[in-house]
Write an enzyme that holds these catalytic residues in place. Structure first.
Site, short mmCIF file in Angstrom:
data_model
loop_
_atom_site.label_atom_id
_atom_site.label_comp_id
_atom_site.label_asym_id
_atom_site.label_seq_id
_atom_site.Cartn_x
_atom_site.Cartn_y
_atom_site.Cartn_z
CG ASP A 47 -1.78 -1.26 1.28
OD1 ASP A 47 -2.28 -1.67 0.22
OD2 ASP A 47 -1.88 -1.84 2.37
N GLY A 49 1.53 2.97 -2.59
CA GLY A 49 1.17 3.82 -3.74
C GLY A 49 1.93 3.43 -4.99
CG ASN A 72 -2.41 -11.08 -2.73
OD1 ASN A 72 -2.32 -10.88 -3.93
ND2 ASN A 72 -1.44 -11.65 -2.04
N GLY A 74 -4.01 -4.52 -4.16
CA GLY A 74 -5.06 -3.53 -4.42
C GLY A 74 -4.41 -2.21 -4.77
CG HIS A 75 -1.70 -1.68 -7.26
ND1 HIS A 75 -0.92 -2.36 -8.15
CD2 HIS A 75 -1.16 -1.94 -6.04
CE1 HIS A 75 0.04 -3.00 -7.51
NE2 HIS A 75 -0.10 -2.77 -6.23
P1 IMP Z 1 -2.25 -12.81 1.71
O1 IMP Z 1 -1.30 -12.22 0.74
O2 IMP Z 1 -3.70 -12.55 1.36
O3 IMP Z 1 -1.97 -14.25 1.97
O4 IMP Z 1 -2.04 -12.07 3.12
C1 IMP Z 1 -0.83 -12.22 3.86
C2 IMP Z 1 -0.41 -10.89 4.49
O5 IMP Z 1 -0.02 -9.99 3.44
C3 IMP Z 1 -1.51 -10.19 5.27
O6 IMP Z 1 -0.93 -9.51 6.37
C4 IMP Z 1 -2.06 -9.19 4.29
O7 IMP Z 1 -2.65 -8.10 4.94
C5 IMP Z 1 -0.78 -8.79 3.55
N1 IMP Z 1 -1.04 -8.30 2.19
C6 IMP Z 1 -1.31 -9.04 1.10
N2 IMP Z 1 -1.49 -8.25 0.03
C7 IMP Z 1 -1.30 -6.99 0.44
C8 IMP Z 1 -1.33 -5.72 -0.22
O8 IMP Z 1 -1.52 -5.60 -1.43
N3 IMP Z 1 -1.09 -4.64 0.59
C9 IMP Z 1 -0.83 -4.75 1.90
N4 IMP Z 1 -0.79 -5.91 2.54
C10 IMP Z 1 -1.02 -7.02 1.83
#
Ligand code: IMP
Length: 506
Positions: A47, A49, A72, A74-75
């Site tokens: 996150d 940016g 997972n 999110g941009h």
């Molecule tokens: P997963 O990638 O969904 O398995 O989540 C594992 C960890 O990575 C968790 O703490 C999520 O919050 C974090 N995480 C996964 N993708 C992002 C992202 O795009 N931004 C911030 N944290 C992420």
């Protein structure tokens, strides 16, 4: 020398450059190649940016390539007055002449990807410029189920990403095919449905306790497995036209002169091996991973961009040395996997301006989250907020060989002048049991015990400038200090959410 003989020598060198390389072990090819690849990654906990910076740089490239993760990520993009969150599609998609590629190292959720494409098509046409590697891994219904049932411990996003990567490594077990790649769905439409259903029922039987209310609710929300599978397979067939079956396609393009930007998802602090294990994602997020998972050999690499945020955030559980309010904040933000304290909850219960006018770190953290809109783009969870950690940033820059740094949310640092803090707080060293460290220790337990050594830079006033010349001396001094501590040049600073609000710095 005549023009003819110069061209002749060049041609001979070009033809022989592989032989020369092998003989003298020098990257002679680099002298003649027109194409190249750059890598952009996040340096903190996601996150930062990155999407905005990719969108800003995109027109200098022919193709933007995702190499890790899946839905997972999110941009967030602001396009034509609308806010669009991309999860699987690379962030260069709004640049009409730039291609987008989801490489083999990604995991693909077909149904959600199709929905994302429908959204994006309202703004730009992606025909003939969007591609998916046929060897990318498919997120199956049981991956999402398993993640939702078991992911609470580390606070995953619940998109089935970890289970999909786990099955990629398991391959086939007990006669069951675990890793299904994109091409397999397209060429085994009926057979693959049985595999998906079988894998789902296995998880249902072994890991789900239907007498547990939470489990039952999850199963209920996902719906009938056969319907899930039908939707998956029909979405896959709708996306068939984008699937690229040539393993050498990307290499061929770059060999022929095209320029590629790899867009990392998540961030260095979340790398499956070198992040704060086990509080990490399940893919490799470091810069080098672009060349293991992105369908291009490293010989084309030119430079590495790192993106960081001046006020840091983290979602999910795990150590966060510079967090405002430390453990209290972590417990508060991760309660009920983030659902307990949503944006709506905080808006209803707190006044951000009042909380900001405080000496209490937890309250300052809540205020900064509310003012900065720091809630997950994928999950809506509250992001834990923290100070800029220069130890972590230096470590990530060195580990990833970052050449140029983009620092977002520099404008938010002006909010500290509304607190009772004596300046902009910066973490400059780690104190572990009285021992001062200038690097990030590998043990997650050690990280959890570290006390940050904080120094305060002069407060800055709100930034109205649109270019470097208009920045105040306090901002210039602050950036100079960050560059010095981190050992990396700042290429640009973000002073607002839109890509037009990045000030190029050097
Ligand atoms: P997963 O990638 O969904 O398995 O989540 C594992 C960890 O990575 C968790 O703490 C999520 O919050 C974090 N995480 C996964 N993708 C992002 C992202 O795009 N931004 C911030 N944290 C992420």
């Amino acid at each position: 020398m005549s023009r003819f003989s110069t061209s002749f020598i060049l041609v001979v060198l070009l033809v022989q450059n592989q032989i020369l390389e092998n003989l003298i072990n020098l990257p002679v090819a680099a002298l003649f190649m027109r194409g190249y690849s750059d890598v952009l990654i996040g340096l903190q906990y996601g996150d930062e940016g990155k999407g905005k910076i990719v969108a800003l740089l995109a027109k200098s490239y022919d193709l933007i390539v995702r190499f890790n993760g899946g839905g997972n990520a999110g941009h967030t993009h602001y396009f034509g007055g609308s806010r669009i969150a991309l999860h699987q599609i690379p962030s260069g998609i709004f640049e009409p002449n730039v291609g987008s590629y989801i490489a083999s190292g990604c995991v693909v959720n077909f149904e959600r990807l199709l929905a994302e494409i429908v959204d994006v098509q309202q703004f730009v046409d992606i025909t003939d410029r969007f591609f998916i590697a046929s060897q990318a891994t498919v997120v199956q219904p049981h991956h999402v189920l398993f993640d939702k049932i078991t992911g609470n411990d580390i606070g995953t996003t619940g998109n089935g990403i970890g289970p999909a990567y786990a099955d990629r490594a398991l391959r086939k077990i007990g006669g069951r095919l675990k890793n299904v790649q994109v091409h397999y769905v397209l060429s085994n439409a009926e057979n693959v449905k049985e595999i998906f259903v079988d894998n789902y029922n296995y998880v249902l039987e072994k890991f789900v306790d239907m007498s547990d209310e939470k489990h039952a609710k999850i199963v209920d929300s996902l719906g009938d497995v056969r319907q899930q599978v039908e939707r998956l397979v029909s979405s896959a067939h709708e996306l068939k036209k984008y699937v690229c079956t040539d393993q050498l396609w990307l290499e061929g393009l770059v060999r022929g002169g095209k320029k590629v930007l790899f867009e990392g998802a998540q961030a260095a602090g979340l790398d499956v091996v070198t992040g704060n294990v086990p509080y990490v994602t399940s893919s490799h997020t470091n810069a080098g991973a672009a060349y293991a998972e992105g369908d291009l050999p490293p010989k084309y690499h030119r430079k590495t961009f790192g993106v960081a945020k001046a006020i840091e955030t983290r979602v999910g559980a795990g150590p966060f040395v510079s967090e405002f309010g430390r453990l209290a904040s972590e417990i508060y933000c991760t309660k009920d996997n983030g659902r307990a304290h949503s944006a709506e909850f905080e808006r209803f219960h707190y006044n951000a301006d009042e909380l900001l006018n405080s000496r209490d770190h937890f309250e300052i953290g809540v205020a900064l989250r509310m003012i900065g809109g720091e809630y997950g783009a994928t999950t809506g969870r509250p992001r834990r907020t923290g100070m800029l950690d220069l130890v972590q940033l230096r470590h990530a820059c060195r580990y990833n060989g970052v050449d140029e740094l983009y620092l977002n949310k520099v404008d938010s640092l002006a909010d500290f002048s509304r607190t009772k803090l004596s300046g902009v707080p910066l973490v400059v060293a780690y104190d572990l049991d009285g021992k001062i460290l200038d690097y990030v220790p590998p043990s997650t337990e050690d990280l959890g015990m570290i006390n940050p050594v904080i120094e305060y830079a002069s407060h800055i006033s709100p930034i109205a400038a649109k270019e470097r010349g208009g920045l105040s001396s306090e901002v210039i001094q602050l950036i100079a200090r960050i560059e010095q501590e981190v050992g990396c040049a700042v290429a640009g600073i973000g002073v607002g959410p839109c890509r037009e609000q990045v000030i190029f710095y050097h």
